[in-house]
Design a protein around this motif. Sequence first.
Motif, mmCIF file in Angstrom:
data_model
loop_
_atom_site.group_PDB
_atom_site.id
_atom_site.type_symbol
_atom_site.label_atom_id
_atom_site.label_comp_id
_atom_site.label_asym_id
_atom_site.label_seq_id
_atom_site.Cartn_x
_atom_site.Cartn_y
_atom_site.Cartn_z
ATOM 1 N N LYS A 117 11.833 29.275 38.864
ATOM 2 C CA LYS A 117 11.253 28.629 40.056
ATOM 3 C C LYS A 117 10.083 29.474 40.568
ATOM 4 O O LYS A 117 9.998 30.673 40.266
ATOM 5 C CB LYS A 117 12.279 28.537 41.193
ATOM 6 N N GLY A 118 9.275 28.883 41.441
ATOM 7 C CA GLY A 118 8.146 29.607 42.043
ATOM 8 C C GLY A 118 8.593 30.784 42.897
ATOM 9 O O GLY A 118 7.953 31.836 42.929
ATOM 10 N N ARG A 119 9.706 30.609 43.610
ATOM 11 C CA ARG A 119 10.208 31.670 44.497
ATOM 12 C C ARG A 119 10.585 32.923 43.683
ATOM 13 O O ARG A 119 10.490 34.035 44.175
ATOM 14 C CB ARG A 119 11.403 31.147 45.312
ATOM 15 N N VAL A 120 11.019 32.714 42.430
ATOM 16 C CA VAL A 120 11.366 33.852 41.573
ATOM 17 C C VAL A 120 10.083 34.610 41.199
ATOM 18 O O VAL A 120 10.062 35.841 41.160
ATOM 19 C CB VAL A 120 12.135 33.392 40.314
ATOM 20 N N THR A 166 5.824 27.375 56.656
ATOM 21 C CA THR A 166 6.075 27.570 55.233
ATOM 22 C C THR A 166 7.455 27.030 54.898
ATOM 23 O O THR A 166 8.087 26.351 55.713
ATOM 24 C CB THR A 166 5.927 29.083 54.888
ATOM 25 N N CYS A 167 7.887 27.345 53.684
ATOM 26 C CA CYS A 167 9.202 26.908 53.239
ATOM 27 C C CYS A 167 10.091 28.149 53.248
ATOM 28 O O CYS A 167 9.643 29.237 52.868
ATOM 29 C CB CYS A 167 9.029 26.371 51.822
ATOM 30 N N VAL A 168 11.328 27.989 53.660
ATOM 31 C CA VAL A 168 12.206 29.171 53.752
ATOM 32 C C VAL A 168 12.367 29.847 52.386
ATOM 33 O O VAL A 168 12.613 31.060 52.308
ATOM 34 C CB VAL A 168 13.570 28.799 54.372
ATOM 35 N N ALA A 203 -1.357 34.905 51.317
ATOM 36 C CA ALA A 203 -2.318 33.842 51.654
ATOM 37 C C ALA A 203 -1.776 32.544 51.053
ATOM 38 O O ALA A 203 -1.898 32.310 49.855
ATOM 39 C CB ALA A 203 -3.686 34.173 51.082
ATOM 40 N N GLN A 204 -1.146 31.749 51.898
ATOM 41 C CA GLN A 204 -0.572 30.475 51.425
ATOM 42 C C GLN A 204 -1.602 29.370 51.649
ATOM 43 O O GLN A 204 -1.982 29.091 52.782
ATOM 44 C CB GLN A 204 0.712 30.177 52.214
ATOM 45 N N HIS A 205 -2.032 28.744 50.579
ATOM 46 C CA HIS A 205 -3.039 27.677 50.673
ATOM 47 C C HIS A 205 -2.287 26.365 50.950
ATOM 48 O O HIS A 205 -1.876 25.659 50.025
ATOM 49 C CB HIS A 205 -3.841 27.586 49.378
ATOM 50 N N TRP A 249 7.073 17.620 54.832
ATOM 51 C CA TRP A 249 6.635 19.014 54.947
ATOM 52 C C TRP A 249 5.725 19.186 56.136
ATOM 53 O O TRP A 249 4.745 18.444 56.220
ATOM 54 C CB TRP A 249 5.785 19.431 53.782
ATOM 55 N N PHE A 250 5.843 20.195 56.942
ATOM 56 C CA PHE A 250 7.008 21.044 57.008
ATOM 57 C C PHE A 250 7.786 20.612 58.246
ATOM 58 O O PHE A 250 7.185 20.373 59.279
ATOM 59 C CB PHE A 250 6.588 22.513 57.111
ATOM 60 N N GLU A 251 9.086 20.533 58.154
ATOM 61 C CA GLU A 251 9.873 19.983 59.270
ATOM 62 C C GLU A 251 10.022 20.973 60.414
ATOM 63 O O GLU A 251 10.370 20.610 61.527
ATOM 64 C CB GLU A 251 11.267 19.587 58.759
ATOM 65 N N CYS A 262 0.058 29.831 45.706
ATOM 66 C CA CYS A 262 -0.674 28.668 45.198
ATOM 67 C C CYS A 262 0.279 27.523 44.862
ATOM 68 O O CYS A 262 -0.085 26.618 44.097
ATOM 69 C CB CYS A 262 -1.476 29.065 43.965
ATOM 70 N N CYS A 263 1.491 27.570 45.418
ATOM 71 C CA CYS A 263 2.488 26.544 45.063
ATOM 72 C C CYS A 263 2.010 25.143 45.440
ATOM 73 O O CYS A 263 2.449 24.153 44.868
ATOM 74 C CB CYS A 263 3.829 26.858 45.727
ATOM 75 N N LEU A 264 1.125 25.068 46.438
ATOM 76 C CA LEU A 264 0.638 23.758 46.876
ATOM 77 C C LEU A 264 -0.843 23.585 46.543
ATOM 78 O O LEU A 264 -1.479 22.659 47.025
ATOM 79 C CB LEU A 264 0.847 23.599 48.397
ATOM 80 N N ALA A 265 -1.416 24.502 45.803
ATOM 81 C CA ALA A 265 -2.880 24.505 45.658
ATOM 82 C C ALA A 265 -3.309 24.850 44.244
ATOM 83 O O ALA A 265 -3.663 25.978 43.960
ATOM 84 C CB ALA A 265 -3.485 25.506 46.637
HETATM 85 C C1 LIG Z 1 4.487 26.895 50.257
HETATM 86 C C2 LIG Z 1 5.594 27.103 49.272
HETATM 87 N N1 LIG Z 1 5.669 28.253 48.599
HETATM 88 C C3 LIG Z 1 6.655 28.490 47.703
HETATM 89 C C4 LIG Z 1 7.636 27.560 47.450
HETATM 90 C C5 LIG Z 1 8.708 27.867 46.429
HETATM 91 O O1 LIG Z 1 8.504 27.130 45.253
HETATM 92 P P1 LIG Z 1 9.758 26.813 44.293
HETATM 93 O O2 LIG Z 1 10.469 25.624 44.868
HETATM 94 O O3 LIG Z 1 9.169 26.526 42.939
HETATM 95 O O4 LIG Z 1 10.616 28.016 44.290
HETATM 96 C C6 LIG Z 1 7.618 26.382 48.153
HETATM 97 C C7 LIG Z 1 8.730 25.437 47.919
HETATM 98 O O5 LIG Z 1 8.740 24.322 47.873
HETATM 99 C C8 LIG Z 1 6.561 26.112 49.069
HETATM 100 O O6 LIG Z 1 6.486 24.966 49.743
#
Ligand SMILES: Cc1ncc(COP(=O)(O)O)c(C=O)c1O
Length: 386
Positions: free
Chosen positions: A27-30, A53-55, A98-100, A325-327, A126-129
């Motif tokens: 996953k991206g979080r990893v 952001t996302c937890v 820096a979250q895009h 997103w985001f609640e 860059c998960c959203l970008a």
């Molecule tokens: C801004 C942002 N960063 C990171 C993540 C984590 O990505 P992943 O679900 O692939 O772990 C998310 C999750 O949805 C997200 O919205």
Amino acid sequence: MSPSAVTRYEQAFAQWLGAGRAFAFWKGRVAMYAILKALGVGEGDEVILPGYTCVMDVNPIKYLGARPAYVDIEPVTYNMDVGLLPGRITDRTKVIVAQHTYGYPCEMDAILQAAADRGVAVIEDCCLAMGSTYRDKVCGTFGKAAYWSSQWNKPYTTGIGGLATTDEPDLADKLEAMCRADLVNPSAKSALVLAAQRMVYRAVIYPRTTAAVTALFRWMTHKGLVIGSSSTREFVPEMPDDFFMGMSAGQGRAGLKQVRRLEKNLAHRRRMRGIYDGLLRDAGWDVPQIPDYMDPVLVRYPVRVADKARAVAEAASAGVELGTWFECPLHPIETPMHLYDYEEGMCPQAEKASREVVNLPVHPRANERTARRSVEFVKSIGPAQD
Ligand SMILES: Cc1ncc(COP(=O)(O)O)c(C=O)c1O
């Protein structure tokens, strides 16, 4: 021996981005966790990120014993308000994320300057970008490293999945060593279930069906019947045993296919953004004024509505694929925010955006008809009032 599907995917993505190396994860979080760990983030350090952001983006910070420090957002791009950033940097700050957001690029000049002034590392979420550019340079190439997601709702999907990229040889060496030593492989069962989910996704997920299928999917995830994006174990800041997991071959193959058609995907998203801008402008709504040195590729099109709860309640029956997103500042609404060092009132603009913003599809299965239907729907709800 020919390289594995995952290796070929890593190489193809690094080549597309123009980065030195890419590392694939479950996953991206990893991927974020791996980068923070490779940068030496640990007990007592602080990591700055936007309070919108996302937890799952906060968990890796907590897993490492560090503390998240939230910066409020500015209301047009939903990105970190760079005017507030210098005031949040302390002697304990180790990294700025820096979250895009939604695909809008952050004000990178200001972020890099503030970081350089205090000797702090910048990494990019860059998960959203994917494909967005800032001063003609692609997001993901500004910081020491970047991380990416290919979960269901992201720029493209491998079911779930993530990547870390970096141009810095030392950091790449650390990531490689860490992966070699500690990364666990997904079980054959998980890889198989995920492969089946990708097939179902391809067959049934269209803008009109998404809401119904998502509701069923959430229920099945809750029952442990399918692999959801997040398990209940991930709503507390304690690292699950099997968290540091690599990517399966099936995800790698799916990713490789997606990278090959990436430019087409990005062009479609750019076109969809233009269509939404035009339709909303024609309806007399305010359309975000994005500086011309930014060229965003959106993952979803955000829009502020007068009554978010009503929009969410009515979207499925109107056949509209509406995202939430985001609640709350640390999406989703179920997050016990006090466990993540967020106190109500910390980020007022983020809290306001959480109450007002819904988002609309721009992905390759959405088209101009989808946009027209979606805009008619949000018009029926009305714009948010200041
Ligand atoms: C801004 C942002 N960063 C990171 C993540 C984590 O990505 P992943 O679900 O692939 O772990 C998310 C999750 O949805 C997200 O919205």
